[in-house]
Scaffold this motif. Structure first.
Motif, PDB file in Angstrom:
ATOM      1  N   VAL A 129      50.193  45.286  23.157  1.00  0.00           N
ATOM      2  CA  VAL A 129      49.528  45.445  21.864  1.00  0.00           C
ATOM      3  C   VAL A 129      49.566  46.905  21.423  1.00  0.00           C
ATOM      4  O   VAL A 129      49.821  47.207  20.253  1.00  0.00           O
ATOM      5  CB  VAL A 129      48.078  44.910  21.920  1.00  0.00           C
ATOM      6  N   ALA A 130      49.333  47.827  22.337  1.00  0.00           N
ATOM      7  CA  ALA A 130      49.343  49.255  21.982  1.00  0.00           C
ATOM      8  C   ALA A 130      50.682  49.669  21.370  1.00  0.00           C
ATOM      9  O   ALA A 130      50.717  50.508  20.463  1.00  0.00           O
ATOM     10  CB  ALA A 130      49.024  50.102  23.210  1.00  0.00           C
ATOM     11  N   ASP A 131      51.778  49.085  21.833  1.00  0.00           N
ATOM     12  CA  ASP A 131      53.099  49.405  21.288  1.00  0.00           C
ATOM     13  C   ASP A 131      53.209  48.992  19.825  1.00  0.00           C
ATOM     14  O   ASP A 131      53.929  49.618  19.044  1.00  0.00           O
ATOM     15  CB  ASP A 131      54.203  48.708  22.090  1.00  0.00           C
ATOM     16  N   LEU A 132      52.510  47.932  19.438  1.00  0.00           N
ATOM     17  CA  LEU A 132      52.584  47.433  18.063  1.00  0.00           C
ATOM     18  C   LEU A 132      51.968  48.410  17.065  1.00  0.00           C
ATOM     19  O   LEU A 132      52.266  48.352  15.874  1.00  0.00           O
ATOM     20  CB  LEU A 132      51.889  46.074  17.952  1.00  0.00           C
ATOM     21  N   ARG A 133      51.153  49.316  17.537  1.00  0.00           N
ATOM     22  CA  ARG A 133      50.521  50.283  16.636  1.00  0.00           C
ATOM     23  C   ARG A 133      51.494  51.356  16.164  1.00  0.00           C
ATOM     24  O   ARG A 133      51.153  52.169  15.312  1.00  0.00           O
ATOM     25  CB  ARG A 133      49.293  50.885  17.303  1.00  0.00           C
ATOM     26  N   ALA A 134      52.729  51.347  16.685  1.00  0.00           N
ATOM     27  CA  ALA A 134      53.759  52.287  16.232  1.00  0.00           C
ATOM     28  C   ALA A 134      54.315  51.904  14.860  1.00  0.00           C
ATOM     29  O   ALA A 134      54.888  52.735  14.173  1.00  0.00           O
ATOM     30  CB  ALA A 134      54.895  52.346  17.260  1.00  0.00           C
ATOM     31  N   TRP A 135      54.162  50.643  14.483  1.00  0.00           N
ATOM     32  CA  TRP A 135      54.626  50.170  13.171  1.00  0.00           C
ATOM     33  C   TRP A 135      53.495  50.336  12.159  1.00  0.00           C
ATOM     34  O   TRP A 135      52.322  50.387  12.544  1.00  0.00           O
ATOM     35  CB  TRP A 135      55.037  48.698  13.259  1.00  0.00           C
ATOM     36  N   PRO A 136      53.827  50.359  10.874  1.00  0.00           N
ATOM     37  CA  PRO A 136      52.752  50.382   9.874  1.00  0.00           C
ATOM     38  C   PRO A 136      51.866  49.146  10.028  1.00  0.00           C
ATOM     39  O   PRO A 136      52.376  48.036  10.197  1.00  0.00           O
ATOM     40  CB  PRO A 136      53.508  50.341   8.535  1.00  0.00           C
ATOM     41  N   LEU A 137      50.567  49.366  10.008  1.00  0.00           N
ATOM     42  CA  LEU A 137      49.619  48.268  10.202  1.00  0.00           C
ATOM     43  C   LEU A 137      49.118  47.752   8.860  1.00  0.00           C
ATOM     44  O   LEU A 137      48.896  48.525   7.934  1.00  0.00           O
ATOM     45  CB  LEU A 137      48.434  48.731  11.058  1.00  0.00           C
ATOM     46  N   ARG A 138      48.958  46.462   8.782  1.00  0.00           N
ATOM     47  CA  ARG A 138      48.416  45.796   7.593  1.00  0.00           C
ATOM     48  C   ARG A 138      47.076  45.195   7.959  1.00  0.00           C
ATOM     49  O   ARG A 138      46.859  44.796   9.105  1.00  0.00           O
ATOM     50  CB  ARG A 138      49.337  44.663   7.136  1.00  0.00           C
ATOM     51  N   GLU A 181      44.346  42.819  11.831  1.00  0.00           N
ATOM     52  CA  GLU A 181      45.121  44.040  11.603  1.00  0.00           C
ATOM     53  C   GLU A 181      46.305  44.028  12.544  1.00  0.00           C
ATOM     54  O   GLU A 181      46.168  43.672  13.725  1.00  0.00           O
ATOM     55  CB  GLU A 181      44.263  45.276  11.883  1.00  0.00           C
ATOM     56  N   GLY A 182      47.477  44.394  12.029  1.00  0.00           N
ATOM     57  CA  GLY A 182      48.666  44.463  12.867  1.00  0.00           C
ATOM     58  C   GLY A 182      49.903  44.677  12.015  1.00  0.00           C
ATOM     59  O   GLY A 182      49.839  44.653  10.785  1.00  0.00           O
ATOM     60  N   PRO A 183      51.046  44.876  12.661  1.00  0.00           N
ATOM     61  CA  PRO A 183      52.293  45.061  11.922  1.00  0.00           C
ATOM     62  C   PRO A 183      52.873  43.721  11.476  1.00  0.00           C
ATOM     63  O   PRO A 183      52.522  42.660  12.013  1.00  0.00           O
ATOM     64  CB  PRO A 183      53.210  45.725  12.952  1.00  0.00           C
ATOM     65  N   LEU A 184      53.759  43.791  10.515  1.00  0.00           N
ATOM     66  CA  LEU A 184      54.476  42.595  10.091  1.00  0.00           C
ATOM     67  C   LEU A 184      55.413  42.142  11.203  1.00  0.00           C
ATOM     68  O   LEU A 184      56.103  42.970  11.829  1.00  0.00           O
ATOM     69  CB  LEU A 184      55.287  42.866   8.832  1.00  0.00           C
TER      70      LEU A 184
END
Length: 156
Positions: A27-36, A55-58
């Protein structure tokens, strides 16, 4: 008083299949993308209407990074790709690439890193399909995203 804290390692999931760069992510890796951020209401068959904030990336952004192996010179080639999502509880969902692709359906499907302000790091991300009336394709604790471009329509 002797207390021992046992921290579970963060849940990880894989991106595999017809991709150039398979990945194992947390999950922490997903925060590298723009979050919606989205607010979602869906009908649950057993408990009625549920309301959540995610909240999370597309999903599209995350999968593009893995390099799906469609032919970029043939725009419609990506339309034969499917995405199989598996959750830790055994639930599955399948989406088409065309659903999430900005040139086609452009559905804002997320890999959520938070639900109602609670981080999902220990459990794994949640697939969130905001446009669904029913929450059946909201897959908790995602363990695998499989991109499959082998689908070819049967002949006439």
């Amino acid at each position: 008083m002797n207390q021992t804290c046992a921290f579970a390692p963060p849940a990880r999931f894989t991106v595999v299949g017809d991709v150039l760069r398979p990945a194992r992510l947390a999950v922490a890796d997903l925060r590298a993308w723009p979050l919606r951020r989205v607010r979602v209401s869906f009908e649950c068959a057993t408990s009625g209407v549920r309301h959540h904030r995610f909240e999370g990336p597309l999903l599209h952004d995350v999968l593009r990074t893995s390099g799906p192996s469609f032919d970029p010179a043939r725009r419609k080639d990506r339309l034969r790709f499917l995405i199989a999502v598996t959750g830790g509880d055994g639930h599955h969902a399948v989406l088409s690439w065309g659903e999430i692709d900005p040139d086609f359906g452009n559905a804002p499907v997320l890999l959520a890193t938070r639900i109602d302000d609670t981080p999902l790091d220990p459990h794994g991300p949640q697939l969130v399909v905001p446009q669904d009336r029913c929450g059946a394709r909201h897959i908790s604790g995602v363990t695998s995203l499989r991109v499959d471009g082998q689908y070819v329509s049967p002949g006439p």
